[in-house]
Design an enzyme around this catalytic site. Structure first.
Site, PDB file in Angstrom:
ATOM      1  N   GLY A   1     -33.474  12.097 -32.646  1.00  0.00           N
ATOM      2  CA  GLY A   1     -33.321  11.357 -31.712  1.00  0.00           C
ATOM      3  C   GLY A   1     -33.651  11.179 -29.908  1.00  0.00           C
TER       4      GLY A   1
ATOM      5  N   CYS B   1     -31.513 -16.083 -51.797  1.00  0.00           N
ATOM      6  CA  CYS B   1     -32.625 -16.516 -51.591  1.00  0.00           C
ATOM      7  C   CYS B   1     -33.590 -17.663 -52.995  1.00  0.00           C
ATOM      8  CB  CYS B   1     -33.956 -15.204 -51.966  1.00  0.00           C
ATOM      9  SG  CYS B   1     -35.598 -15.286 -52.223  1.00  0.00           S
TER      10      CYS B   1
ATOM     11  N   CYS C   1     -35.448 -16.353 -55.152  1.00  0.00           N
ATOM     12  CA  CYS C   1     -35.362 -15.269 -56.330  1.00  0.00           C
ATOM     13  C   CYS C   1     -33.527 -14.630 -56.565  1.00  0.00           C
ATOM     14  CB  CYS C   1     -35.668 -13.336 -56.425  1.00  0.00           C
ATOM     15  SG  CYS C   1     -34.996 -13.355 -54.915  1.00  0.00           S
TER      16      CYS C   1
ATOM     17  N   CYS D   1     -36.596 -14.144 -49.077  1.00  0.00           N
ATOM     18  CA  CYS D   1     -36.122 -12.390 -48.805  1.00  0.00           C
ATOM     19  C   CYS D   1     -37.783 -12.992 -48.026  1.00  0.00           C
ATOM     20  CB  CYS D   1     -36.617 -11.581 -50.639  1.00  0.00           C
ATOM     21  SG  CYS D   1     -34.923 -11.770 -51.474  1.00  0.00           S
TER      22      CYS D   1
ATOM     23  N   CYS E   1     -37.978  -9.018 -53.670  1.00  0.00           N
ATOM     24  CA  CYS E   1     -38.319 -10.601 -53.925  1.00  0.00           C
ATOM     25  C   CYS E   1     -38.880 -10.476 -55.924  1.00  0.00           C
ATOM     26  CB  CYS E   1     -38.005 -11.757 -53.110  1.00  0.00           C
ATOM     27  SG  CYS E   1     -38.271 -13.344 -53.408  1.00  0.00           S
TER      28      CYS E   1
END
Lengths: 211, 304
Positions: free
Chosen positions: B36, B245, B248, B270, B276
């Site tokens: 980090g 979606c 899909c 998506c 997808c």
């Protein structure tokens, strides 16, 4: 630069570096990155290097991969011979530091010598990345089943065990003492022959009682 | 020296010179050792402008080898300009295999998304980061933010989130949502939607972040705790959609809203194009696209 060339040019026994500097350095960097991002995982490097004693081939690979004119290197007393110095100077062009505190990379020939971590640059709270990387050569290094040294922390799913031979008695006590200073600290790379195991400063290390 | 046939002559492997790669590699290792923390590095000028992923490209160039398989996504999609040109860049300069399949890739460079398919141990996710410093809009001085990180003084960020709650009733940050890495460093996850934040936590893949203009590299090692900041009474939540979606039918992925006409018609698809396509190949399908396209937002369609 001319002094480096003269010094090494007159050295008849200079060991060769990487066969292919670009691709070998990339391969070894990925190995070191794997080790650093999975502390306690013993990684085989297959370096193909035959560096001058007492430099191990894994330690030499670390140097050839990461060290250059920007990174002063410090060699401890038993590492600091003419052949090793010439090898590092020729292949990396690194300055050899007079004192441990100046080093970005330090090479310790034998883990039995006290670590004495505070002699190295531990970085600052603002710039902890200045903390040195210390390569410690040990006589044996193997993945432990349930014994040896217990590692936990970032990069480790639960716990990892490593059997590290020949370390000074208070090695871990000294190393763990500076963990309080986090984010300042040292990142240690253990090497044994062609194998490498990393202990970054973020890793929690516990030594288990010997069987 | 093995030279893959697709390599462009005249460039070093992966474009950057070896000294630059060494410098980047050293920065990456320190970044991994201090999860980090933003490691400064000597960012180079790349053959594309800042803001187009120069940081991510430099990180990828530092780690990539001839045996790697590279996937590049831009907002989840493999086929957008940025993704296509970066993928071609590495095919030309490193001769690596490229893929659009998340599970086949060893390195995935991403702009602003984490793939829906869970990442595996051994994969490396490289994020393109515009502004690496999470405190930058609260404190413009680098000297000060550096001190704040050193002292772990992050109260100002909690105040910002609290101000959101007092003003809007909830934390309104929807992307680039601040996270705490390994309980120590406050980190900007790059502008991924907060929907993706939970995927960073204890992810088995290595996550590397490169900011070219701001000259910073940072990292989240595998299996590292990444917590989105929140309050006990206002816990962190990801966004949800009422729709699925259109193509899909997925209701578990991040959806992009696409305007289909000038009468308020819209559809959701998506954002992860690989995910997808795989679902559609597996026989999933969404509601009739024609029907969805005519769906109106409120009464917007009736407005004269």
């Amino acid at each position: 630069m001319p002094t480096t060339l003269t010094a090494t040019g007159s050295h008849p026994d200079l060991a060769p570096g990487f066969k292919d500097p670009v691709f070998d350095a990339q391969t070894q960097f990925r190995n070191i990155l794997t080790a650093m991002s999975h502390p306690g995982q013993v990684v085989a490097l297959n370096t193909g290097l035959e560096p001058p004693a007492p430099l191990s081939s894994a330690a030499a690979a670390v140097a050839l991969t990461l060290v250059d004119f920007e990174t002063p290197v410090w060699l401890d007393a038993s590492m600091s011979n003419e052949a090793v110095t010439a090898f590092l100077r020729f292949h990396t062009g690194c300055p050899v530091a007079g004192g441990a505190e100046e080093a970005r990379f330090a090479f310790i020939a034998d883990g039995a010598t006290p670590l004495d971590p505070t002699r190295f640059d531990l970085g600052t709270d603002e710039y902890p990345d200045l903390g040195a990387t210390v390569v410690v050569q040990v006589p044996s290094l193997a993945q432990g089943a349930d014994s040896g040294t217990e590692f936990s922390g970032p990069g480790i799913e639960d716990k990892t065990y490593v059997e590290i031979g020949g370390l000074a008695d208070d090695f871990w006590a000294e190393r763990n003492a500076i963990c309080e200073l986090f984010p300042r600290g040292l990142d240690i790379l253990f090497t044994c022959g062609d194998t490498l195991c990393a202990v970054p400063r973020s890793t929690k290390v516990e030594t288990l009682a010997c069987m | 020296m093995p030279q893959p046939s697709s390599l462009k002559a005249g460039y070093n492997f992966a474009y950057l010179d070896e000294q630059t790669k060494r410098m980047i590699r050293r920065a990456i290792l320190k970044a991994v050792a201090i999860p980090g923390y933003q490691v400064p590095f000597g960012s180079r000028e790349m053959p594309l402008p800042y803001g187009w992923g120069t940081g991510g490209i430099q990180v990828t160039a530092g780690i990539i080898g001839p045996d790697d398989t590279l996937k590049v996504i831009d907002q989840g999609a493999d086929d957008t300009t940025n993704a296509v040109s970066i993928r071609r860049f590495f095919a030309n300069t490193a001769g690596v295999a490229t893929t659009e399949q998340t599970e086949d890739a060893t390195i995935i460079q991403t702009r602003h998304r984490i793939p829906e398919t869970p990442l595996q141990a051994g994969q490396i996710l490289v994020y393109q980061v515009p502004i690496p410093e999470p405190l930058r809009w609260l404190e413009p001085r680098e000297t000060e933010t550096r001190k704040m990180h050193a002292l772990q003084e992050y109260g100002i960020m909690y105040v910002r989130l609290y101000e959101d709650i007092s003003r809007y009733g909830h934390i309104s940050t929807a992307y680039d949502y601040p996270v705490m890495v390994n309980g120590r460093y406050l980190m900007r996850p790059s502008p991924i939607p907060k929907f993706d934040n939970p995927k960073m936590d204890r992810n088995p893949a290595l996550q590397l972040f490169g900011a070219g203009r701001e000259k910073r590299i940072y990292a989240v090692p595998p299996y590292t705790s990444v917590k989105s900041l929140d309050f006990k009474d206002y816990p962190f939540q990801v966004q949800k959609w009422d729709d699925c979606c259109t193509l899909c039918g997925a209701d578990d992925s991040f959806l992009d809203e696409i305007i289909t006409d000038d009468a308020g018609g819209r559809m959701f698809v998506c954002s992860d194009s690989d995910y997808c396509a795989k679902r559609r190949d597996a026989g999933h399908s969404g509601p009739n696209p024609g029907e969805a396209a005519t769906k109106k937002i409120g009464e917007a369609g009736d407005a004269a």
